[in-house]
Design a protein around this motif. Structure first.
Motif, PDB file in Angstrom:
ATOM      1  N   ARG A  20      14.848  59.055  21.817  1.00  0.00           N
ATOM      2  CA  ARG A  20      15.530  57.800  21.496  1.00  0.00           C
ATOM      3  C   ARG A  20      16.205  57.269  22.753  1.00  0.00           C
ATOM      4  N   GLN A  71       7.471  53.589  18.002  1.00  0.00           N
ATOM      5  CA  GLN A  71       8.119  54.791  17.443  1.00  0.00           C
ATOM      6  C   GLN A  71       9.377  55.200  18.211  1.00  0.00           C
ATOM      7  N   GLU A 120      14.979  65.298  22.373  1.00  0.00           N
ATOM      8  CA  GLU A 120      15.383  66.529  21.668  1.00  0.00           C
ATOM      9  C   GLU A 120      14.138  67.373  21.477  1.00  0.00           C
ATOM     10  N   ALA A 132       8.566  70.133  17.917  1.00  0.00           N
ATOM     11  CA  ALA A 132       8.431  68.694  18.183  1.00  0.00           C
ATOM     12  C   ALA A 132       9.365  68.214  19.277  1.00  0.00           C
ATOM     13  N   SER A 133       9.050  67.039  19.803  1.00  0.00           N
ATOM     14  CA  SER A 133       9.927  66.333  20.739  1.00  0.00           C
ATOM     15  C   SER A 133      10.291  64.999  20.105  1.00  0.00           C
ATOM     16  N   LYS A 134      11.587  64.671  20.080  1.00  0.00           N
ATOM     17  CA  LYS A 134      12.015  63.383  19.515  1.00  0.00           C
ATOM     18  C   LYS A 134      12.674  62.572  20.620  1.00  0.00           C
TER      19      LYS A 134
END
Ligand code: CS2
Length: 456
Positions: free
Chosen positions: A93, A14, A84, A89-91
């Motif tokens: 990349r 993910q 982020e 939520a936490s995203k």
């Protein structure tokens, strides 16, 4: 195990990886001040460009003196994670735009070579307000602008570029200074005039310094953040950065040569930047600094806590809406009231843990463009700004240094001033007559009395 080009393939599915082959893109940008802010802002726009448009736009990061970021990033081949975070939520990349990091004070020749290379078109800066080496009246302070300042590396590379017939550079200031590009242009010219006058004309004719408005809240990364990232990635990332979902970049359409197509990836390239820039400095940053000094005084630690304090949120609403906004000329379609609403929502983000003490740093470099210019504007019409004056009084007490550590290049001067002037004289010594900041704003006797009444 560390995040690196050899471990990146093992990351959980993910996690979003750079969408391009990093080795196929060479360096086109040299960036001074490769801290968390750059890694969460310009490097991300550039990563998007590399993935979608290609081009030789990778970034060589430069730290002027400290080896910390180099030690975090070089073993990782420049890779790092961007987190982020919102309440929901936490995203995560992985950003691949940074090719390498150099420490200028240790590797002068490599830095100058990179600046003087034919492939380099843009030199960008997040060296913080104090990196520009300005005296309080805004002129270049030559005692600060020495051989370890960014100006010195640039001047040396300009001479080389001129001698080898190379094109000029775009110098892109991404710092929170009023009219940042114009200030950089003026200060660089002042530096050249005094130290390398033969290069001055080449600089004037060949280089460009666009204005930019840059906006993303980026708290300093903590050990807890790094532990969270390690749990998500399964490898350690010493260079991880945490930020809010919001991001904005407005850039003046004034480049000396080619540039990445940042406008295809969220940036706005326009002719009118100053309306956005001034609004950001006086409203966002002005409110931030007020929250910092008043919030610390009232025992808060984080921005989201300070903004949950009913009296403080009322004060920054007055500061933004009644004092800062009326001092601005909005661009077409720029709605300052909606801007203030959006800022309050951003400040409330409970997942960021943005420390007030981080914002309180370097107040001497920040308050002129955040507060004093607004005060000076209203003074012409004989109006006082009670909310800014309240914040300013909190700053005056902060720099006394008896409650919190003062992290500011003028700390010693302020402490001397407090000692010699005491509570009765400090406001006048800072803001009237030949006072430290009187070139930006001269308080009337009413203003000084208001400030004094708030000091304890
Ligand atoms: C803050 C800024 O630390 C500070 O002084 O006001 O870093 C602010 O978070 C950014 O300018 C937001 O774009």
């Amino acid at each position: 195990m560390r995040l690196s080009p050899s471990t990146i393939e093992q990351l959980p599915e993910q996690i979003v990886l750079p969408g391009y082959d990093r080795d196929k893109h060479t360096i086109g940008i040299v960036h001074f001040g490769i801290g968390a802010f750059h890694r969460a802002h310009m490097a991300v726009y550039t990563d998007d460009v590399l993935a979608a448009e290609g081009g030789d736009w990778r970034i060589l990061g430069v730290s002027l003196r400290s080896g910390t970021v180099r030690d975090q990033m070089s073993p990782q081949g420049g890779l790092y994670s961007l987190v982020e975070r919102s309440a929901q939520a936490s995203k995560v990349r992985i950003i691949g735009a940074v090719a390498d990091v150099l420490v200028a004070s240790e590797e002068r020749e490599r830095v100058v070579n990179a600046l003087a290379s034919a492939g380099t078109h843009i030199v960008s800066f997040t060296i913080t307000e104090k990196g520009y080496c300005r005296a309080p009246d805004g002129s270049l302070d030559f005692a600060l602008a020495d051989s370890r300042s960014a100006y010195s590396y640039l001047a040396e590379s300009f001479a080389r570029r001129r001698d080898s017939g190379l094109a000029g550079l775009t110098l892109l200031s991404c710092d929170n200074l009023a009219a940042n590009g114009a200030q950089l242009q003026r200060l660089m010219a002042q530096y050249l005039e005094a130290t390398a006058p033969d290069v001055r004309a080449w600089f004037d004719e060949n280089c460009a310094c666009p204005l930019t408005m840059i906006d993303r809240i980026v708290p300093a990364t903590t050990q807890t953040d790094r532990a969270e990232v390690e749990a998500l990635l399964g490898v350690q990332d010493a260079a991880a950065v945490v930020t809010e979902p919001f991001t904005q970049w407005v850039i003046e359409d004034k480049f000396a040569g080619p540039r990445p197509a940042w406008e295809k990836h969220g940036a706005q390239i326009t002719s009118n930047v100053s309306a956005f820039e001034t609004a950001k400095l006086r409203m966002l940053n002005g409110a931030h600094s007020a929250l910092a000094y008043l919030g610390l005084q009232r025992g808060h630690e984080f921005v989201h806590e300070a903004v949950a304090d009913a009296e403080l949120v009322a004060l920054i609403n007055r500061l933004m809406r009644d004092e800062a906004a009326p001092s601005l000329v909005p661009a077409d379609g720029q709605d300052l009231s909606k801007y203030a609403d959006a800022l309050i929502t951003r400040f409330k983000n409970p997942a960021l843990n943005h420390k007030l003490i981080q914002i309180a740093m370097d107040g001497s470099q920040k308050i002129p463009q955040r507060w004093l210019e607004t005060l000076a504007y209203h003074q012409q019409a004989g109006k006082q700004c009670p909310a800014i004056l309240e914040a300013l009084a909190a700053w005056i007490m902060h720099i006394r240094g008896d409650k919190h550590d003062v992290d500011d290049p003028m700390r010693d001067d302020f402490q001397e001033l407090w000692k010699s002037e005491g509570r009765a004289g400090i406001s006048r010594a800072l803001f009237s007559g030949k006072g430290t900041f009187a070139a930006v704003w001269q308080g009337t006797s009413d203003d000084i009395a208001t400030l004094n009444s708030r000091l304890n």
